[in-house]
Design a protein around this motif. Structure first.
Motif, PDB file in Angstrom:
ATOM      1  N   GLY A  53       8.953  -5.396   4.969  1.00  0.00           N
ATOM      2  CA  GLY A  53       8.618  -6.171   3.772  1.00  0.00           C
ATOM      3  C   GLY A  53       7.126  -6.423   3.661  1.00  0.00           C
ATOM      4  O   GLY A  53       6.540  -6.299   2.581  1.00  0.00           O
ATOM      5  N   GLY A  54       6.498  -6.769   4.766  1.00  0.00           N
ATOM      6  CA  GLY A  54       5.050  -6.981   4.767  1.00  0.00           C
ATOM      7  C   GLY A  54       4.279  -5.715   4.461  1.00  0.00           C
ATOM      8  O   GLY A  54       3.321  -5.724   3.688  1.00  0.00           O
ATOM      9  N   ALA A  55       4.694  -4.603   5.059  1.00  0.00           N
ATOM     10  CA  ALA A  55       4.005  -3.332   4.822  1.00  0.00           C
ATOM     11  C   ALA A  55       4.145  -2.899   3.372  1.00  0.00           C
ATOM     12  O   ALA A  55       3.171  -2.459   2.750  1.00  0.00           O
ATOM     13  N   LEU A  56       5.332  -3.030   2.810  1.00  0.00           N
ATOM     14  CA  LEU A  56       5.522  -2.652   1.408  1.00  0.00           C
ATOM     15  C   LEU A  56       4.762  -3.591   0.472  1.00  0.00           C
ATOM     16  O   LEU A  56       4.246  -3.160  -0.563  1.00  0.00           O
ATOM     17  N   GLY A  57       4.670  -4.855   0.827  1.00  0.00           N
ATOM     18  CA  GLY A  57       3.883  -5.788   0.029  1.00  0.00           C
ATOM     19  C   GLY A  57       2.401  -5.449   0.043  1.00  0.00           C
ATOM     20  O   GLY A  57       1.730  -5.483  -0.992  1.00  0.00           O
ATOM     21  N   VAL A  58       1.883  -5.089   1.213  1.00  0.00           N
ATOM     22  CA  VAL A  58       0.478  -4.703   1.326  1.00  0.00           C
ATOM     23  C   VAL A  58       0.214  -3.417   0.554  1.00  0.00           C
ATOM     24  O   VAL A  58      -0.796  -3.293  -0.144  1.00  0.00           O
ATOM     25  N   VAL A  59       1.120  -2.456   0.663  1.00  0.00           N
ATOM     26  CA  VAL A  59       0.960  -1.198  -0.072  1.00  0.00           C
ATOM     27  C   VAL A  59       0.950  -1.465  -1.576  1.00  0.00           C
ATOM     28  O   VAL A  59       0.102  -0.939  -2.304  1.00  0.00           O
ATOM     29  N   GLY A  60       1.865  -2.275  -2.046  1.00  0.00           N
ATOM     30  CA  GLY A  60       1.901  -2.603  -3.469  1.00  0.00           C
ATOM     31  C   GLY A  60       0.626  -3.296  -3.921  1.00  0.00           C
ATOM     32  O   GLY A  60       0.070  -2.973  -4.977  1.00  0.00           O
ATOM     33  N   PHE A  61       0.125  -4.224  -3.120  1.00  0.00           N
ATOM     34  CA  PHE A  61      -1.111  -4.922  -3.448  1.00  0.00           C
ATOM     35  C   PHE A  61      -2.285  -3.952  -3.517  1.00  0.00           C
ATOM     36  O   PHE A  61      -3.098  -4.016  -4.446  1.00  0.00           O
ATOM     37  N   LEU A  62      -2.396  -3.063  -2.538  1.00  0.00           N
ATOM     38  CA  LEU A  62      -3.516  -2.122  -2.526  1.00  0.00           C
ATOM     39  C   LEU A  62      -3.456  -1.149  -3.695  1.00  0.00           C
ATOM     40  O   LEU A  62      -4.480  -0.809  -4.283  1.00  0.00           O
ATOM     41  N   ILE A  63      -2.260  -0.708  -4.046  1.00  0.00           N
ATOM     42  CA  ILE A  63      -2.129   0.215  -5.172  1.00  0.00           C
ATOM     43  C   ILE A  63      -2.494  -0.485  -6.478  1.00  0.00           C
ATOM     44  O   ILE A  63      -3.237   0.068  -7.305  1.00  0.00           O
ATOM     45  N   VAL A  64      -2.008  -1.693  -6.689  1.00  0.00           N
ATOM     46  CA  VAL A  64      -2.336  -2.433  -7.914  1.00  0.00           C
ATOM     47  C   VAL A  64      -3.838  -2.700  -7.981  1.00  0.00           C
ATOM     48  O   VAL A  64      -4.465  -2.554  -9.034  1.00  0.00           O
ATOM     49  N   LYS A  65      -4.430  -3.076  -6.855  1.00  0.00           N
ATOM     50  CA  LYS A  65      -5.864  -3.334  -6.816  1.00  0.00           C
ATOM     51  C   LYS A  65      -6.659  -2.074  -7.155  1.00  0.00           C
ATOM     52  O   LYS A  65      -7.630  -2.134  -7.908  1.00  0.00           O
ATOM     53  N   GLU A  66      -6.261  -0.943  -6.629  1.00  0.00           N
ATOM     54  CA  GLU A  66      -6.961   0.313  -6.888  1.00  0.00           C
ATOM     55  C   GLU A  66      -6.806   0.736  -8.346  1.00  0.00           C
ATOM     56  O   GLU A  66      -7.758   1.206  -8.960  1.00  0.00           O
TER      57      GLU A  66
END
Length: 82
Positions: A53-66
């Motif tokens: 859950g944490g890894a997928l949350g971080v991935v989602g955050f980084l993609i949205v930020k990019e």
């Protein structure tokens, strides 16, 4: 683009180490001395779910930020603030 690549690489690394991690957690859960601590067993049971859950949350955050950064820089590349 670097954030998206790093996020994808992080998921690949987590997926690669996930079987070894779950085997280690299972070893800890079946240890006779550790099994006496009920809360520790609960924490060990939730650890894989929290990691994914944490890894997928971080991935989602980084993609949205990019994506936001790329849209913002493309729209304002020729304009200057006064």
């Amino acid at each position: 683009m670097l954030n998206i690549g790093g996020a994808i690489l992080g998921i690949i690394v987590l997926a690669a180490f996930f079987p070894e991690m779950t085997a280690a957690l299972q070893t800890l859960m079946t240890d006779a001395n550790i099994a006496d601590y009920t809360m520790f067993e609960t924490v060990l049971g939730w650890t894989p779910v929290l990691l994914w859950g944490g890894a997928l949350g971080v991935v989602g955050f980084l993609i949205v930020k990019e994506v936001k950064a790329s849209r913002g820089s493309a729209g304002h590349s020729g304009r200057r603030l006064r």
